[in-house]
Design an enzyme around this catalytic site. Structure first.
Site, PDB file in Angstrom:
ATOM      1  N   PHE A 110      20.505   9.196 -10.105  1.00 37.91           N
ATOM      2  CA  PHE A 110      19.263   9.432  -9.374  1.00 37.91           C
ATOM      3  C   PHE A 110      19.024   8.303  -8.379  1.00 37.91           C
ATOM      4  CE2 PHE A 110      14.734   8.912  -8.641  1.00 37.91           C
ATOM      5  CZ  PHE A 110      14.385  10.192  -8.229  1.00 37.91           C
ATOM      6  N   ASP A 111      18.927   7.074  -8.877  1.00 30.54           N
ATOM      7  CA  ASP A 111      18.704   5.918  -8.002  1.00 30.54           C
ATOM      8  C   ASP A 111      20.040   5.232  -7.743  1.00 30.54           C
ATOM      9  OD1 ASP A 111      17.546   3.976  -6.490  1.00 30.54           O
ATOM     10  OD2 ASP A 111      16.531   2.954  -8.139  1.00 30.54           O
ATOM     11  N   LYS A 112      20.846   5.863  -6.928  1.00 33.46           N
ATOM     12  CA  LYS A 112      22.208   5.387  -6.700  1.00 33.46           C
ATOM     13  C   LYS A 112      22.257   4.032  -6.010  1.00 33.46           C
ATOM     14  CE  LYS A 112      24.445   9.933  -6.420  1.00 33.46           C
ATOM     15  NZ  LYS A 112      25.672   9.646  -7.172  1.00 33.46           N
ATOM     16  N   SER A 168      26.057   5.397  -9.600  1.00 33.79           N
ATOM     17  CA  SER A 168      27.186   4.474  -9.649  1.00 33.79           C
ATOM     18  C   SER A 168      27.350   3.717  -8.328  1.00 33.79           C
ATOM     19  CB  SER A 168      28.488   5.230  -9.951  1.00 33.79           C
ATOM     20  OG  SER A 168      28.462   5.791 -11.240  1.00 33.79           O
ATOM     21  N   ASN A 206      26.315  18.924  -9.022  1.00 35.27           N
ATOM     22  CA  ASN A 206      26.480  17.962  -7.929  1.00 35.27           C
ATOM     23  C   ASN A 206      27.941  17.556  -7.809  1.00 35.27           C
ATOM     24  OD1 ASN A 206      27.050  14.849  -8.294  1.00 35.27           O
ATOM     25  ND2 ASN A 206      26.045  15.536 -10.205  1.00 35.27           N
ATOM     26  N   PHE A 260      30.394   9.541  -5.767  1.00 38.93           N
ATOM     27  CA  PHE A 260      30.179   8.090  -5.670  1.00 38.93           C
ATOM     28  C   PHE A 260      29.775   7.657  -4.257  1.00 38.93           C
ATOM     29  CE2 PHE A 260      33.109   6.726  -9.460  1.00 38.93           C
ATOM     30  CZ  PHE A 260      32.159   7.203 -10.347  1.00 38.93           C
ATOM     31  N   SER A 270      33.098  10.629 -14.194  1.00 40.84           N
ATOM     32  CA  SER A 270      32.606  11.502 -13.135  1.00 40.84           C
ATOM     33  C   SER A 270      33.686  12.511 -12.777  1.00 40.84           C
ATOM     34  CB  SER A 270      32.247  10.690 -11.889  1.00 40.84           C
ATOM     35  OG  SER A 270      32.019  11.556 -10.786  1.00 40.84           O
ATOM     36  N   ASN A 295      33.852  14.059 -10.002  1.00 41.48           N
ATOM     37  CA  ASN A 295      33.860  14.226  -8.554  1.00 41.48           C
ATOM     38  C   ASN A 295      34.712  13.213  -7.798  1.00 41.48           C
ATOM     39  OD1 ASN A 295      31.969  16.394  -8.769  1.00 41.48           O
ATOM     40  ND2 ASN A 295      30.367  14.866  -9.114  1.00 41.48           N
ATOM     41  N   THR A 296      35.431  12.382  -8.543  1.00 38.29           N
ATOM     42  CA  THR A 296      36.412  11.471  -7.945  1.00 38.29           C
ATOM     43  C   THR A 296      37.771  11.832  -8.518  1.00 38.29           C
ATOM     44  OG1 THR A 296      34.793   9.677  -7.683  1.00 38.29           O
ATOM     45  CG2 THR A 296      37.131   9.068  -7.691  1.00 38.29           C
ATOM     46  N   LYS A 317      30.976   5.251 -20.166  1.00 40.83           N
ATOM     47  CA  LYS A 317      30.407   6.599 -20.073  1.00 40.83           C
ATOM     48  C   LYS A 317      31.502   7.637 -20.228  1.00 40.83           C
ATOM     49  CE  LYS A 317      26.883   9.231 -17.655  1.00 40.83           C
ATOM     50  NZ  LYS A 317      25.827   9.170 -16.628  1.00 40.83           N
ATOM     51  N   ASN A 356      28.590  12.513 -19.570  1.00 36.95           N
ATOM     52  CA  ASN A 356      28.471  12.796 -18.150  1.00 36.95           C
ATOM     53  C   ASN A 356      28.300  14.302 -17.937  1.00 36.95           C
ATOM     54  OD1 ASN A 356      28.658  12.407 -15.276  1.00 36.95           O
ATOM     55  ND2 ASN A 356      29.965  10.632 -15.654  1.00 36.95           N
ATOM     56  N   GLY A 415      21.870  19.506 -17.000  1.00 36.00           N
ATOM     57  CA  GLY A 415      20.659  20.247 -17.299  1.00 36.00           C
ATOM     58  C   GLY A 415      20.769  21.050 -18.577  1.00 36.00           C
ATOM     59  N   GLY A 450      20.682  17.477 -20.720  1.00 34.33           N
ATOM     60  CA  GLY A 450      19.796  18.593 -21.007  1.00 34.33           C
ATOM     61  C   GLY A 450      18.497  18.254 -21.706  1.00 34.33           C
ATOM     62  N   TYR A 486      17.911  13.108 -16.440  1.00 32.83           N
ATOM     63  CA  TYR A 486      18.290  13.213 -15.032  1.00 32.83           C
ATOM     64  C   TYR A 486      17.743  14.523 -14.466  1.00 32.83           C
ATOM     65  CZ  TYR A 486      20.975  13.699 -10.720  1.00 32.83           C
ATOM     66  OH  TYR A 486      21.323  13.878  -9.406  1.00 32.83           O
ATOM     67  N   THR A 487      18.301  15.652 -14.913  1.00 31.52           N
ATOM     68  CA  THR A 487      17.974  16.935 -14.307  1.00 31.52           C
ATOM     69  C   THR A 487      16.517  17.326 -14.522  1.00 31.52           C
ATOM     70  OG1 THR A 487      20.253  17.668 -14.556  1.00 31.52           O
ATOM     71  CG2 THR A 487      18.609  19.380 -14.223  1.00 31.52           C
TER      72      THR A 487
END
Length: 395
Positions: free
Chosen positions: A98-100, A120, A145, A149, A211, A213-214, A251, A282, A304, A333, A354-355
């Site tokens: 959230f607060d990257k 991150s 999402n 990163f 993650s 996404n990397t 994580k 994650n 979520g 969730g 988070y969600t």
């Protein structure tokens, strides 16, 4: 003298001005006070009309400028807990993502979070993946999402964390460390640099190797790679020379097989790899068959409501496999006090949102804490610590 028409226009203008001013003042006070009904009926429906990443940016901006009244009433005594020699007023924290860029720590603290995990953050600035890269699954109370990163880099984030750390009233800050995309996946140097950079100012550090996404990042959860990574990072942490060494956490992904979970545990229980905690878990790359949203097939990590039971099972597994020896932060969730309670019963010492925070806004934090306090007391628990792992013991 005014003509009748001019008098009417003047009166109408005054009426509109007063009405708009009154409405604006009322809305501002409701937002400032964190009015749950106002957020549910007006603020969040408005933000859902915006692009998800734009909405995310506005939420961070609101936290940056502390556009919410500070929680004045102390947290219930049942919620206070102590872990890693840190006193948490409550166990409900904000998850990384959230607060990257570490912009809203003070506002998030005022909102009522017991701790805030930023990042991150990567050593060098990087843009992340192309837009669009965030998708709301409103029918499923979920988000997908693939940010990848996106980070302003160590230096910019370090300066903000250092500034927050110097405040008398401040958040407990966790720094979530990631890798640059241009770095070889087998190279652990990005994480070592992160520990060296933030070790003296973070309340705890997190190695994010999960993650989705990397490309290739989750490969670091494999046994040999994980052992090399953790031993190297712990060595760097232990050489910091600070009076108090920050706890080091890893994580974990929710998509590990039973054998992979056992491999992770076999590594983190070794003396040279003994981390201080694990964050479970994650986002997931899986897609439950009952997802309804048209965005359900977007590439990225799902968070979520659909992750809730997956996460709870994963927490229970790691609590069982470690015999409760490694503290767990449970995430995935959580949208109610009951959800948080189930994570704690499964083995989590702390939990993160988070969600639900993204979809319901700041009032969800205080509501979850209120509900959790009521549930703990109604079940005969004096505090959070007494409930940890109760549903996993003997399994």
């Amino acid at each position: 003298m005014y003509t009748r028409k001019e008098k009417f226009i003047k009166q109408l203008t005054a009426l509109v001005t007063v009405t708009l001013g009154g409405t604006t003042t009322f809305a501002s006070l409701c937002i400032w006070n964190g009015n749950e009904n106002f957020y549910r009926d007006y603020v969040m429906p408005f933000t859902r009309r915006l692009d998800p990443e734009t909405s995310h940016g506005l939420a961070v901006l609101a936290m940056k400028h502390c556009l919410i009244k500070k929680q004045l009433k102390p947290d219930a005594e049942s919620l206070s807990t102590r872990l890693w020699n840190i006193n948490f007023s409550n166990p409900v924290g904000l998850a990384a993502g959230f607060d990257k860029q570490a912009e809203g720590m003070q506002g998030l603290h005022r909102t009522g979070f017991g701790f805030v995990e930023i990042g991150s953050v990567t050593p060098k600035p990087q843009e992340g993946n192309p837009k669009p890269r965030v998708f709301r699954l409103e029918e499923d109370n979920a988000i997908i999402n693939r940010y990848g990163f996106n980070s302003e880099g160590h230096e910019a984030v370090f300066n903000r964390v250092r500034q927050e750390k110097g405040k008398q009233e401040r958040a407990i800050i966790g720094v979530n460390l990631g890798k640059n995309k241009v770095s070889a996946m087998e190279d652990v140097r990005d994480y070592v640099i992160g520990v060296e950079k933030f070790g003296a100012i973070a309340d705890y550090l997190v190695i994010n190797i999960s993650s989705p996404n990397t490309p290739g990042l989750r490969g670091l959860q494999q046994k040999a790679e994980l052992e090399n990574l953790i031993s190297s990072v712990l060595e760097a942490r232990n050489k910091l020379g600070t009076a108090i060494l920050p706890p080091l956490l890893v994580k974990i992904a929710p998509d590990l097989s039973e054998a992979e979970k056992k491999d992770v545990v076999s590594v983190i229980l070794k003396d040279k790899c003994r981390v201080d905690g694990i964050i479970v878990c994650n986002t997931t790359t899986s897609r439950p068959s009952d997802l309804k949203s048209q965005c359900k097939d977007e590439i990225g990590g799902l968070s979520g409501q659909p992750l809730k039971d997956i996460s709870t099972r994963c927490i229970r597994d790691f609590y069982r496999l470690t015999n409760g020896q490694i503290p767990i932060i449970g995430v995935g969730g959580i949208a109610s006090g009951q959800d948080a309670y189930e994570k704690i019963l499964a083995g989590a010492s702390l939990v993160q949102l988070y969600t639900s925070f993204a979809l319901q806004g700041p009032p969800v934090v205080r509501r979850i804490k209120r509900e959790l306090d009521e549930i703990l007391r109604s079940n005969g628990y004096q505090n959070v610590a007494e409930a940890i792992g109760k549903s996993s013991q003997g399994n």
